[in-house]
Design a protein around this motif. Sequence first.
Motif, PDB file in Angstrom:
ATOM      1  N   UNK A   1       0.821  -1.208   0.000  1.00 36.47           N
ATOM      2  CA  UNK A   1       0.000   0.000   0.000  1.00 36.47           C
ATOM      3  C   UNK A   1       0.854   1.257   0.000  1.00 36.47           C
ATOM      4  N   UNK A   2       2.045   1.182   0.589  1.00 37.58           N
ATOM      5  CA  UNK A   2       2.934   2.344   0.598  1.00 37.58           C
ATOM      6  C   UNK A   2       3.420   2.699  -0.799  1.00 37.58           C
ATOM      7  N   UNK A   3       3.429   1.700  -1.687  1.00 37.29           N
ATOM      8  CA  UNK A   3       3.909   1.912  -3.057  1.00 37.29           C
ATOM      9  C   UNK A   3       2.769   2.147  -4.045  1.00 37.29           C
ATOM     10  N   UNK A   4       1.530   1.807  -3.639  1.00 32.37           N
ATOM     11  CA  UNK A   4       0.370   1.911  -4.536  1.00 32.37           C
ATOM     12  C   UNK A   4      -0.615   2.909  -3.922  1.00 32.37           C
ATOM     13  N   UNK A   5      -0.704   4.091  -4.484  1.00 36.07           N
ATOM     14  CA  UNK A   5      -1.544   5.142  -3.911  1.00 36.07           C
ATOM     15  C   UNK A   5      -3.029   4.768  -3.945  1.00 36.07           C
ATOM     16  N   UNK A   6      -3.460   4.090  -5.016  1.00 40.83           N
ATOM     17  CA  UNK A   6      -4.855   3.689  -5.118  1.00 40.83           C
ATOM     18  C   UNK A   6      -5.210   2.702  -4.018  1.00 40.83           C
ATOM     19  N   UNK A   7      -4.342   1.712  -3.805  1.00 36.33           N
ATOM     20  CA  UNK A   7      -4.568   0.726  -2.758  1.00 36.33           C
ATOM     21  C   UNK A   7      -4.526   1.382  -1.378  1.00 36.33           C
ATOM     22  N   UNK A   8      -3.587   2.296  -1.211  1.00 29.97           N
ATOM     23  CA  UNK A   8      -3.438   2.957   0.083  1.00 29.97           C
ATOM     24  C   UNK A   8      -4.684   3.751   0.448  1.00 29.97           C
ATOM     25  N   UNK A   9      -5.304   4.373  -0.544  1.00 30.40           N
ATOM     26  CA  UNK A   9      -6.471   5.206  -0.280  1.00 30.40           C
ATOM     27  C   UNK A   9      -7.703   4.388   0.093  1.00 30.40           C
ATOM     28  N   UNK A  10      -7.735   3.119  -0.324  1.00 29.80           N
ATOM     29  CA  UNK A  10      -8.920   2.304  -0.071  1.00 29.80           C
ATOM     30  C   UNK A  10      -8.730   1.256   1.028  1.00 29.80           C
ATOM     31  N   UNK A  11      -7.509   0.859   1.308  1.00 29.51           N
ATOM     32  CA  UNK A  11      -7.275  -0.260   2.223  1.00 29.51           C
ATOM     33  C   UNK A  11      -7.903  -0.017   3.594  1.00 29.51           C
ATOM     34  N   UNK A  12      -7.605   1.119   4.190  1.00 30.69           N
ATOM     35  CA  UNK A  12      -8.117   1.395   5.528  1.00 30.69           C
ATOM     36  C   UNK A  12      -9.632   1.469   5.569  1.00 30.69           C
ATOM     37  N   UNK A  13     -10.227   2.161   4.585  1.00 33.01           N
ATOM     38  CA  UNK A  13     -11.690   2.294   4.570  1.00 33.01           C
ATOM     39  C   UNK A  13     -12.379   0.943   4.398  1.00 33.01           C
ATOM     40  N   UNK A  14     -11.856   0.105   3.500  1.00 31.67           N
ATOM     41  CA  UNK A  14     -12.491  -1.186   3.242  1.00 31.67           C
ATOM     42  C   UNK A  14     -12.354  -2.109   4.454  1.00 31.67           C
ATOM     43  N   UNK A  15     -11.209  -2.063   5.102  1.00 32.56           N
ATOM     44  CA  UNK A  15     -11.026  -2.874   6.308  1.00 32.56           C
ATOM     45  C   UNK A  15     -12.006  -2.446   7.393  1.00 32.56           C
ATOM     46  N   UNK A  16     -12.168  -1.133   7.566  1.00 33.92           N
ATOM     47  CA  UNK A  16     -13.094  -0.633   8.580  1.00 33.92           C
ATOM     48  C   UNK A  16     -14.545  -0.927   8.225  1.00 33.92           C
ATOM     49  N   UNK A  17     -14.875  -0.892   6.929  1.00 30.81           N
ATOM     50  CA  UNK A  17     -16.240  -1.222   6.506  1.00 30.81           C
ATOM     51  C   UNK A  17     -16.613  -2.647   6.894  1.00 30.81           C
ATOM     52  N   UNK A  18     -15.672  -3.562   6.698  1.00 30.40           N
ATOM     53  CA  UNK A  18     -15.940  -4.961   7.041  1.00 30.40           C
ATOM     54  C   UNK A  18     -16.104  -5.117   8.548  1.00 30.40           C
ATOM     55  N   UNK A  19     -15.185  -4.526   9.309  1.00 27.88           N
ATOM     56  CA  UNK A  19     -15.259  -4.641  10.759  1.00 27.88           C
ATOM     57  C   UNK A  19     -16.556  -4.025  11.302  1.00 27.88           C
ATOM     58  N   UNK A  20     -16.928  -2.870  10.772  1.00 27.89           N
ATOM     59  CA  UNK A  20     -18.151  -2.198  11.213  1.00 27.89           C
ATOM     60  C   UNK A  20     -19.387  -3.020  10.862  1.00 27.89           C
ATOM     61  N   UNK A  21     -19.405  -3.593   9.660  1.00 32.18           N
ATOM     62  CA  UNK A  21     -20.570  -4.373   9.223  1.00 32.18           C
ATOM     63  C   UNK A  21     -20.736  -5.625  10.068  1.00 32.18           C
ATOM     64  N   UNK A  22     -19.644  -6.301  10.383  1.00 33.67           N
ATOM     65  CA  UNK A  22     -19.730  -7.486  11.238  1.00 33.67           C
ATOM     66  C   UNK A  22     -20.260  -7.097  12.615  1.00 33.67           C
TER      67      UNK A  22
END
Length: 910
Positions: free
Chosen positions: A233-254
């Motif tokens: 994620x440190x090397x891929x700006x697109x991945x970096x911008x979405x990784x945290x949000x998507x991880x939190x979305x899953x945790x919040x939904x569960x």
Amino acid sequence: MAVTESPWKAAGDSPSRQLLWELSRLAVTAQEDLYERLDRDSQEREAAHKSALAKAIAKHEKVRKDAEAERDRLEKQMQQERERRAAEARQEEERQRRVALEREKVEKRRAAEQAEAAARAERAATEERNAELARQKAEKDRQTAEAVKAKKIQQQEEAKKKADDERRVKEEAAAGAGAGAAQEARLNTSTAKQSRLITQGQIRNPQREAEHQRYLEIHKNLKELRKSMVQQAKQDSKLKSRMGDMRRDIKKSVGQIIEGKGKNTKPQKKIMDTLREAITSFPQPTVNLSTLTARIIQDMQAPAFFVYLLNQFAKAIVSQFIDEAAVFSKVADPVGTIAIYMFARDEFRISGMSLIDILIAKYHVVCPPLFGIHGSESTDEGRTRLGWRREEGGGPWVSEQNHQDRMTGLGAGYAALSLRNFENNRMSNPYPPYNFWRALTGILNVPAGQITETHLILLRALLMNSEPRFLEFFGDSAKMLLRIAVVEYPQRANKDSLAAKILSTLGDAMKRDKKLYLCLRNVVSMFHVIEKETQWRKDNNRLEGFDTVKNSKPIVAVGADEPLGGERMKAAYYHGADGLGGVHTSHPHHSSSSETWKHLFDSPPPGTLLSSTAASVEPSMSPTSHLFTPSSFPSHLEILRILDAEPPDTVTIIAIGPLTTIATAAAHAPATFLRAKQVVVMGGAVDVPGNMTPVGEFNTIADAVAAARVYSLTSPDPESTMPPFGSATSLSDYPTASELGDRRLRVVKMPLDVTTRHNLRRDEVKAKLNPLTEKGSPLAEWMNAFLAATFKKMETLHHGHEAEGDATHIDLHDPVCVWYAVTFDDQSSGLGGWEFIKGEDIRIETVGQWTRGMCVVDRRDRKKAEKGEKEVEGDMGEWLSWRKGNRVDRCVKTPGERLLAGVLLETIFG
């Protein structure tokens, strides 16, 4: 060799010739010696060669035989291995065949029909108006009754409070005296237990240990993947911008998953959308799945970010089990359902393979005992093997309560994951129920000296809410394992173990739940079969029937699970363990899976308030069946709701079992209950022997206290025939005679005296049902099954039945009551002939050692006091009083003893 004679042999006259002859003779002799020596050497070499050759042949032969023996051994070993694999393959094929066959037999049972909204609203409005009128009347009655009782209740409460205070003082004094001794005993027990565990050592299963290590390695590889994705994620700006949000979305939904059908649509959709985005938007880089699954696979690649999010999803699921299911174990079920659903979906599989091992690897880390891993709780190594957790930063072990809560949540969660029914689902189950069996046996096989509190707590959590599903999947084998788990296993544990004592109480709770489950399953299955029958009749151009059931759907509510007095009676010896002669085992395709209906009868949510009058009871119903309406309120409240909604003297109650629910309803709101037109009771034996004891009939013995309370409402003075103080229950006393007013209950009694004269013969059943069964009638097939078992039981219980064959019969006890209720007021039926002894003083014995449940009547030739006359002196029990005693209408004659069997069969099948 031939020797030529020398020409000089005879030349004796010449010395030179003689010399030549001798020389030639010497040469010949030398030559002969040479040839002989050569021949001899040749023979010796030949002999030596032959000897060497013979030795070589012998050695070769030995080598050949040894080689053949080794070959035979290897071939035998390979053949045994092939046979073993073939046997395993056959067993697996047979298991899959049985599963497939079962799926084919079981029809889809999901109900789709819903009542029209407008009709529901109109009916609700009508019921609300009627309820409001009745509520006002009931409230007025209640206030009047409460005013009279207020002072009496206050006095009782003051006396009770005083007694409680005295008892509490005594208990505290006794507790203080015994505290020191109890603590010392616990310390001694703990020391002895620890010593015993160390002495016995640890017995480990190599196969389970190797499997456990494999999953621990998977968990380690998942951690490496997480680190790798962070670096990526440190090397891929697109991945970096979405990784945290998507991880939190899953945790919040569960974290938003809650109990309740249809309440998790939003979080479930959010989880799916997040995982889909990971697959479509971040297909690169990929990760080799061979290091992330317990299966042996070739190089198989998957999007690394998708696997990373699946790992986060699994982590959130486990956390939810630990945090929520530990407190509310039923929360585990919806969480487990969604977890299995995600891992089962084809779009989240890789080349058809589910990645469920990601979740199971986490379970191996947090709860090893589920997989046969055990150890001592008195050592650090043992605690690690048992799933104990340390405080943050590698600090001390968490508290014992914290650990027990974790195990409770994880056990309930594992049951929710592994006991999912996919028989009506197009997807395949990623974690089949045999994993639950394996976990259970892994715990139960722990040696007695190595059973820990962790095992006992985990075992209870596994079984607490999963028993019905466990029984559905494994049948009689599950029953055997349940007995071991809740009866034998706690006895093998430390006798001072609190967890063992708690686990042993689970057996009693399961028995109560099982009784309820079996009863509800029979009722729901009956409606299920009737629905199949109406469809069959429709497909075969027959009259569908069951119009009354269709037009006025019955309400099904759960009754009491314990009698008001005495022990619970059982009749499995007659009706079979399931109550219908084993029909659910012999004909499972006619049974309805509990997952489709059991939740319909769950109790109302905590905090639901019900007033003491029936007017405030609103039905909690779901239109999930075409033919019945389930209620989440207990049956005595449903009875009162109906009585309150209908005009007085229009509702007949037919009681064909113990009177527990009827007595409970009467005690809950006497004024409302007395609005009933009549209660038709199948029970008791007056002038004939009983069927359970010489004087007692089953329904009356099963709850004699309840029967006595119901009958007492027929008396001018109910208090005169109420059960004595020794039969007291938690139910309230009835109001006094003056408070009740002039209205009394009418009880129409159908005792064994009249019901046993109405029979259904085996030949009658065969004549009616067999042709329909051959044509495919589901109802005929179902009834044939349990009636056949009943006829067979009759042959073993009663003299003469074994020789009757087709004349063997069963008594139509309950149908007589229904027959009366539907025909007595129906002049169009043309059925007369109902005769009664009216106002008979029949009382129920509640405390007798041999006579409990007996119907007691006065057979003395004594003159009774007429109304208005002076009471008879010396009247013990007040049997001769016109003010006391019950007034029961006992049936003594029906329209026809042989008529009912034909009416019954014709009504059902036409």
